[in-house]
Design a protein around this motif. Structure first.
Motif, mmCIF file in Angstrom:
data_model
loop_
_atom_site.group_PDB
_atom_site.id
_atom_site.type_symbol
_atom_site.label_atom_id
_atom_site.label_comp_id
_atom_site.label_asym_id
_atom_site.label_seq_id
_atom_site.Cartn_x
_atom_site.Cartn_y
_atom_site.Cartn_z
ATOM 1 N N GLY A 95 40.468 71.989 -0.431
ATOM 2 C CA GLY A 95 40.564 73.443 -0.384
ATOM 3 C C GLY A 95 39.422 74.176 0.286
ATOM 4 O O GLY A 95 39.442 75.395 0.375
ATOM 5 N N ASN A 104 44.871 72.075 6.313
ATOM 6 C CA ASN A 104 45.656 73.167 5.719
ATOM 7 C C ASN A 104 46.168 74.121 6.792
ATOM 8 O O ASN A 104 47.306 74.610 6.725
ATOM 9 C CB ASN A 104 44.824 73.934 4.701
ATOM 10 C CG ASN A 104 44.517 73.148 3.448
ATOM 11 O OD1 ASN A 104 43.367 73.063 3.012
ATOM 12 N ND2 ASN A 104 45.530 72.568 2.837
ATOM 13 N N SER A 114 50.865 74.309 2.057
ATOM 14 C CA SER A 114 49.437 73.986 2.159
ATOM 15 C C SER A 114 48.773 74.285 0.818
ATOM 16 O O SER A 114 48.791 75.417 0.345
ATOM 17 C CB SER A 114 48.812 74.843 3.269
ATOM 18 O OG SER A 114 47.414 74.702 3.290
ATOM 19 N N GLY A 116 45.352 73.521 -1.964
ATOM 20 C CA GLY A 116 43.953 73.120 -2.057
ATOM 21 C C GLY A 116 43.466 73.066 -3.493
ATOM 22 O O GLY A 116 43.878 73.870 -4.330
ATOM 23 N N PRO A 127 37.822 78.989 -1.350
ATOM 24 C CA PRO A 127 39.048 78.429 -0.782
ATOM 25 C C PRO A 127 39.222 78.899 0.659
ATOM 26 O O PRO A 127 38.924 80.042 0.996
ATOM 27 C CB PRO A 127 40.151 78.998 -1.681
ATOM 28 C CG PRO A 127 39.465 79.382 -2.947
ATOM 29 C CD PRO A 127 38.085 79.794 -2.555
ATOM 30 N N LEU A 131 45.639 78.488 2.631
ATOM 31 C CA LEU A 131 46.240 77.897 1.446
ATOM 32 C C LEU A 131 47.381 78.766 0.925
ATOM 33 O O LEU A 131 47.235 79.972 0.780
ATOM 34 C CB LEU A 131 45.190 77.721 0.349
ATOM 35 C CG LEU A 131 44.016 76.804 0.691
ATOM 36 C CD1 LEU A 131 42.966 76.854 -0.412
ATOM 37 C CD2 LEU A 131 44.493 75.375 0.908
ATOM 38 N N TRP A 134 46.448 77.330 -4.627
ATOM 39 C CA TRP A 134 45.186 76.635 -4.869
ATOM 40 C C TRP A 134 44.755 76.762 -6.318
ATOM 41 O O TRP A 134 45.229 77.623 -7.062
ATOM 42 C CB TRP A 134 44.089 77.132 -3.931
ATOM 43 C CG TRP A 134 43.587 78.519 -4.216
ATOM 44 C CD1 TRP A 134 42.599 78.892 -5.086
ATOM 45 C CD2 TRP A 134 44.065 79.723 -3.619
ATOM 46 N NE1 TRP A 134 42.423 80.244 -5.070
ATOM 47 C CE2 TRP A 134 43.319 80.788 -4.178
ATOM 48 C CE3 TRP A 134 45.038 80.007 -2.668
ATOM 49 C CZ2 TRP A 134 43.538 82.106 -3.810
ATOM 50 C CZ3 TRP A 134 45.265 81.324 -2.320
ATOM 51 C CH2 TRP A 134 44.517 82.344 -2.879
#
Length: 253
Positions: A95, A104, A114, A116, A127, A131, A134
């Motif tokens: 991430g 990602n 995607s 993380g 992050p 993403l 996450w």
């Protein structure tokens, strides 16, 4: 962490986590403190499992956070993220920035999912912006379990100590039969050549089995990496026909 950052929520959480981990590593503590630690770990696993339950089959991509955008390794990770997404995988990384961001980003650009698993660090790792989903973990060991649990393949991009930790975690679990023989693709022949030579030396000294070396595939080619994962993960484990978990409304899913 600078003193000027000490008032931010992330900085406070990071400082608290560091202090807690130091106390934990001092040895036995009061039973109430040990119970609190166990409950925190349980809660973190619960959050991770809830977050990742519906993300689909993943490929974990490990690599350095220090590689800049536009460099050859970054573009390779980006292309791999895109290609793996087209194979139907969710891209799962730590991430953060660098090669994690690149994988990602490739997934996002290809229209794939995607994900993380960020970690609380003294440097306040944030992050990356690519993403879809996450989770920020407090404990490295929880993060590593989650990175392995949902993955059908592992891509090892050039990286440092953290990347090697994740690399050998996955390799050890496969070598000992704790997880199935999912493909492990090591990208960057020249970069990883010293490590490959060390593993060969270990095999010569019989500290590892020579057949353990067959668990690794070294390549500089994105296409070769994708073909290997398609053959040894998608086709071998019949991922295209595997039933997906059903959502339960009464669990808030």
């Amino acid at each position: 962490m600078n003193d000027s950052d000490a008032s931010t929520p992330t900085a406070q959480a990071t400082a608290a986590a560091r202090q807690q981990e130091r106390r934990f590593l001092e040895g036995p503590r009061a039973r109430t403190n040990e119970l609190k630690f166990l409950l925190l770990v349980l809660w973190e696993f619960f959050r991770g499992i809830r977050t990742l339950h519906f993300v689909g089959p993943c490929v974990s991509v490990f690599g350095s956070a220090r590689v800049a955008a536009g460099t050859p390794f970054y573009e390779q990770a980006r292309a791999l993220g895109a290609g793996l997404s087209r194979l139907g995988f969710t891209i799962l990384t730590g991430g953060g920035p660098g090669l994690m961001e690149a994988a990602n980003r490739g997934a996002r650009e290809a229209g794939g999912l995607s994900v993380g698993l960020n970690i609380l660090l003294p440097q306040e790792q944030a992050p990356n912006p690519y993403l879809d989903k996450w989770l920020t973990c407090r404990y490295f060991f929880v993060r590593k379990v989650l990175l392995v649990k949902y993955s059908y393949a592992f891509v090892i991009m050039p990286g440092g100590i953290g990347t090697m930790d994740e690399f050998f975690e996955a390799l050890t679990l496969i070598q000992t039969g704790k997880i199935q023989d999912f493909p492990v693709v090591v990208v960057g022949r020249e970069y990883w050549a010293p490590l490959a030579a060390l593993l060969e030396q270990m095999a010569q000294h019989h500290t590892i089995s020579a057949r353990d070396l067959n668990l690794l595939t070294y390549t500089d080619s994105v296409d070769e990496a994708l073909a290997h994962i398609e053959r040894h993960a998608v086709e071998k484990y019949k991922l295209r026909t595997r039933a997906k978990p059903r959502r339960r409304w009464w669990l808030g899913e």
